[in-house]
Motif scaffolding. Sequence first.
Motif, PDB file in Angstrom:
ATOM      1  N   ARG A 177       3.893  13.328  -6.808  1.00 54.50           N
ATOM      2  CA  ARG A 177       5.360  13.456  -6.300  1.00 54.50           C
ATOM      3  C   ARG A 177       5.373  12.549  -5.076  1.00 54.50           C
ATOM      4  O   ARG A 177       6.469  11.854  -4.515  1.00 54.50           O
ATOM      5  N   ALA A 178       4.339  12.242  -4.102  1.00 58.56           N
ATOM      6  CA  ALA A 178       4.116  11.191  -3.261  1.00 58.56           C
ATOM      7  C   ALA A 178       4.451   9.728  -3.924  1.00 58.56           C
ATOM      8  O   ALA A 178       4.957   9.116  -3.122  1.00 58.56           O
ATOM      9  N   VAL A 179       4.116   9.470  -4.867  1.00 61.49           N
ATOM     10  CA  VAL A 179       4.418   8.377  -5.455  1.00 61.49           C
ATOM     11  C   VAL A 179       5.915   8.145  -5.759  1.00 61.49           C
ATOM     12  O   VAL A 179       6.784   7.295  -5.487  1.00 61.49           O
ATOM     13  N   LEU A 180       6.288   9.080  -6.552  1.00 61.99           N
ATOM     14  CA  LEU A 180       8.043   9.197  -6.963  1.00 61.99           C
ATOM     15  C   LEU A 180       8.757   9.266  -5.761  1.00 61.99           C
ATOM     16  O   LEU A 180      10.088   8.638  -5.867  1.00 61.99           O
ATOM     17  N   TRP A 181       8.404   9.806  -4.727  1.00 57.54           N
ATOM     18  CA  TRP A 181       9.271   9.869  -3.363  1.00 57.54           C
ATOM     19  C   TRP A 181       9.016   8.671  -2.547  1.00 57.54           C
ATOM     20  O   TRP A 181       9.758   8.620  -1.711  1.00 57.54           O
ATOM     21  N   ASP A 212       0.749  -1.282  -0.181  1.00 54.75           N
ATOM     22  CA  ASP A 212       0.094  -0.078   0.062  1.00 54.75           C
ATOM     23  C   ASP A 212       0.732   1.324   0.034  1.00 54.75           C
ATOM     24  O   ASP A 212       0.367   2.288  -0.457  1.00 54.75           O
ATOM     25  N   PHE A 213       2.158   0.942   0.408  1.00 55.35           N
ATOM     26  CA  PHE A 213       2.854   2.382   0.849  1.00 55.35           C
ATOM     27  C   PHE A 213       4.237   2.341  -0.158  1.00 55.35           C
ATOM     28  O   PHE A 213       5.121   3.327  -0.236  1.00 55.35           O
ATOM     29  N   VAL A 214       4.557   1.280  -0.696  1.00 59.84           N
ATOM     30  CA  VAL A 214       5.528   0.999  -1.648  1.00 59.84           C
ATOM     31  C   VAL A 214       6.901   1.029  -0.828  1.00 59.84           C
ATOM     32  O   VAL A 214       7.694   0.038  -0.956  1.00 59.84           O
ATOM     33  N   GLY A 215       7.384   2.111  -0.407  1.00 56.19           N
ATOM     34  CA  GLY A 215       8.684   2.502   0.320  1.00 56.19           C
ATOM     35  C   GLY A 215       8.946   3.931   0.560  1.00 56.19           C
ATOM     36  O   GLY A 215       7.945   4.581   0.468  1.00 56.19           O
ATOM     37  N   GLY A 216      10.344   4.239   0.573  1.00 54.09           N
ATOM     38  CA  GLY A 216      10.568   5.591   0.811  1.00 54.09           C
ATOM     39  C   GLY A 216       9.615   6.693   1.625  1.00 54.09           C
ATOM     40  O   GLY A 216       9.443   6.230   2.985  1.00 54.09           O
ATOM     41  N   LYS A 217       8.954   7.642   0.996  1.00 54.24           N
ATOM     42  CA  LYS A 217       8.250   8.423   1.919  1.00 54.24           C
ATOM     43  C   LYS A 217       6.910   7.718   2.453  1.00 54.24           C
ATOM     44  O   LYS A 217       6.542   8.117   3.560  1.00 54.24           O
ATOM     45  N   GLY A 218       6.135   7.023   1.416  1.00 56.19           N
ATOM     46  CA  GLY A 218       5.109   6.380   1.974  1.00 56.19           C
ATOM     47  C   GLY A 218       5.331   5.479   3.270  1.00 56.19           C
ATOM     48  O   GLY A 218       4.494   5.276   4.088  1.00 56.19           O
ATOM     49  N   PHE A 252       4.745  16.439  10.250  1.00 56.89           N
ATOM     50  CA  PHE A 252       5.592  15.143   9.444  1.00 56.89           C
ATOM     51  C   PHE A 252       6.624  15.823   8.692  1.00 56.89           C
ATOM     52  O   PHE A 252       6.343  16.848   7.997  1.00 56.89           O
ATOM     53  N   LEU A 253       7.689  15.114   8.646  1.00 58.56           N
ATOM     54  CA  LEU A 253       8.878  15.473   7.931  1.00 58.56           C
ATOM     55  C   LEU A 253       9.506  14.363   7.116  1.00 58.56           C
ATOM     56  O   LEU A 253       9.647  13.708   7.661  1.00 58.56           O
ATOM     57  N   ASP A 254       9.479  14.707   5.720  1.00 54.40           N
ATOM     58  CA  ASP A 254      10.415  13.743   5.116  1.00 54.40           C
ATOM     59  C   ASP A 254      11.429  14.643   4.255  1.00 54.40           C
ATOM     60  O   ASP A 254      11.177  15.808   3.526  1.00 54.40           O
ATOM     61  N   SER A 255      12.701  14.326   4.257  1.00 58.41           N
ATOM     62  CA  SER A 255      13.699  15.075   3.854  1.00 58.41           C
ATOM     63  C   SER A 255      14.802  14.246   3.025  1.00 58.41           C
ATOM     64  O   SER A 255      15.129  13.303   3.362  1.00 58.41           O
TER      65      SER A 255
END
Length: 587
Positions: free
Chosen positions: A461-465, A29-35, A87-90
């Motif tokens: 961008r949520a997908v790509l990240w 459901d969230f793939v990786g990375g940001k999700g 929330f923070l993603d960097s």
Amino acid sequence: METGESLVRVDLAAESVAYEPVPESWRRDFVGGKGLGARYLYEELEPGADPLGGGNVLLFLTGPLTGYLPGEQRYVVVTKSPLTGAFLDSYAGGEMAGRLAGSLGDNVGVLVSGRADRPVRLEVADGEVSIEPAADWWGLDARETDERAGEAAVACIGPAGENGISYATIASGGGDHHAGRGGAGAVMGAKRLKALVALDGPPEPDADLRELRRRYEAAFADDDTGRWQAASETLETIDFANEVGVLPTRGWQEGRFDGAEGIGIEAVRDAAHDRERADDPVPGGFQVEGEDGESVPRGSTPISLGAGLGIDDFDAVATLGSVCDRLALDVISGGNAVAWAIRASQEGLIDRDLEFGDEAGARKLIEEIARRSSPLGAALADGVDAAAAEYGGGDLIPSVKGMALPAYDPRGASAMALAYATSDRGACHRRARPVEVEALGGTDWDDVDRVDAVIAEQDRRAVLWSLIADDFFGEALSKTLGADWLAAVGREYDPAALRRVGERVWTLIRLFNCREGFSREDDTLPRRLTEPLQGGPNDGAAIDAAGFEDTLDRYYERRGWDERGRPTRETLERYGLEDLEPDSHHD
């Protein structure tokens, strides 16, 4: 080939390291990375946790395609921001990203909790993580830390992170690359974690991935974005922003900078190392020589530390950027902090002789901020809103959710106003950049168009990240959203399913922020932006406050959020998030 099945859990207080499977439903459901980082952060954090307390967690994550995609490899840091409380993603690039992926083996990343009782570093090799002493590394700047690590790749903090500056970065490549905005470096410093060290090389792609990479590299080289990136990276941003009149100048007072030519792309090319090949930037930027040694300036450097401070000399701007890089301090927030101080001095709010165009004065204040070595520096260390709360001047520098605005003045591109206000981590130009279409003309957007453009780009961008694709190369994935790449590593999605992932990730993060107390009042723009812009083609432009509220209503409606900005029960059910609904959600 399928990788990334486990997470490494490090408890610094207990000095323990454990390995646990990632739930299959989370990976799907969230793939990786940001999700995936958002899902862990929601699960791990108690509501209201102190960002600099032992209860906060810090995640270093790779994506399922890290080390394989063309473009600059990236890793992501996910945590609760000490600057915003949200929330923070960097993200950071360079050598560290690929080597971290290779060193982690079948692990997707590292979740760090607790606080060490002494400075430590984490070493990653052959899929294993160990906690090592780092007392002799504490106090080193980003470049010195990188040198101390020898042949290994490092993600580290500098003095800014050690001193808990709310916009301290996590630096890689000796300060050439940063997980920049929002203060992840301060969280790392509070945990007494000096560095994450990757000892192995990047992963080796198989034949199918090599062929896929070859085809995409060739296509990207002929794409408009690919050619633009090869020619100028992000450094042409200042020329673009100045041309269309959205360049934040002298503390957000003007939209055009007369000295832009001295700090724009041509000035960078003139200063680049290899003058015969100055139009061929090194990966990640141009390499230039400054007073503090070599540096790799990005577009944010001449915008925030140049035009924003009224400095039109490229060498001076590069030096200020190098200072921030070594201290591991976000150049955007740092530049805005200095701009606030200059304007506060002019308004008589602080007793400090500061002027626009003064590189030496700006450098001195940046050092004071990073080391909290003066009362003014200590106040600005927690952001412009914190300084304004102490001294006054809350309308001098615009911010959203405590994060100062970055590259583009939304008074000259109204869709950017919505993008800033609804960004999941505070004012950010990387969640959506409709300015690049709107400000160049050729559009006749109404309110619906603006809302749809912002939402579509935020979701994309949520997908790509979640894949953690390079920003530039991500444009080449716009049609498939990486479905063909995921298939090559054993993950089956179609583009429609990936778009749904983006919507789900954005909704989950909104749910997290609502749980932390954020609501419609935080999706607002500062009064400064309702005042007329001065200079350039947008002279006199301002944000219409009433019109903006109508646009925000429409955004909430299309997102499936209520009038307070909270995802409705129906929306949560649509994305399979209904079990995460806070008890107080509909109070």
